[in-house]
Design an enzyme around this catalytic site. Sequence first.
Site, short mmCIF file in Angstrom:
data_model
loop_
_atom_site.label_atom_id
_atom_site.label_comp_id
_atom_site.label_asym_id
_atom_site.label_seq_id
_atom_site.Cartn_x
_atom_site.Cartn_y
_atom_site.Cartn_z
N LYS A 127 0.83 -1.20 0.00
CA LYS A 127 0.00 0.00 0.00
C LYS A 127 0.87 1.26 0.00
O LYS A 127 0.67 2.17 -0.81
CB LYS A 127 -0.94 0.00 1.21
CG LYS A 127 -1.94 1.13 1.18
CD LYS A 127 -2.84 1.13 2.39
CE LYS A 127 -2.28 2.06 3.42
NZ LYS A 127 -3.06 2.21 4.62
N ASP A 146 -7.02 1.53 1.21
CA ASP A 146 -7.02 1.85 2.63
C ASP A 146 -8.42 1.54 3.18
O ASP A 146 -9.24 0.93 2.48
CB ASP A 146 -6.60 3.32 2.87
CG ASP A 146 -7.72 4.29 2.49
OD1 ASP A 146 -8.69 3.87 1.81
OD2 ASP A 146 -7.65 5.46 2.89
#
Length: 229
Positions: A127, A146
């Site tokens: 991420k 997220d």
Amino acid sequence: MPREAKEARAARTQRIIARLQKAYPDAHCELNFPNPLELLIATILSAQCTDKRVNLVTADLFKKYPSAAAYASAPAAELEQAIKSTGFFRNKTRSIITCCQAIVEKHGGEVPHSLAELIELGGVGRKTANVVLGNAFHLESGVVVDTHVARLSQRLGLTREKDPAKIEQVLMGLVPRDQWTMFSHWLIWHGRRRCFARNPDCPGCEVLSLCPRIGVIRRVSSVQPASST
Ligand code: SF4
């Protein structure tokens, strides 16, 4: 919700994108970062913390540690103190020092710009790597998933997956590659301004007619959910 064919879901995704793009023409990464290293540090600090808090902390942090070498040689206790208010500060300090040591030793102090090299640094997950590549280097390496992107992807009926890595794979198959970075921003902005975790503002939502509102408790009887297509 009846099962929706992938082609229909991709077409609906395109319509969702068009509306979100119109609603948030200025969507962007809300972390302050003058360069790739500082976006990397800010993204590590943003885990379980608001961007606003991170920006407050990095305003001083970036002056105190102007290079990867400065973070790599920082005493852990000193760095912990500087980032304490972002939470999980011991883990975050370890991640920052580990990845900056690797940046100095293997990349001459410059943040590498490939997914494989970023993940190999240690302390940097997929991420974080995607955030840096998409926003600092303008490279479309994946979709940042997220908490907002995960929640909205499910509510919008784009995926039933719960694991961020699996959600990302689904989204990469639905969203054109040149929109991967912006798609994440549009969902994050919508999640922060409309599709809240507890009380989503469905009556005022720009994509209501395209949203099956999966998992949303129907609080407003007048709100008509979308059909599956
Ligand atoms: S209609 Fe409701 S659940 Fe769907 S995206 Fe909008 S706010 Fe979220």
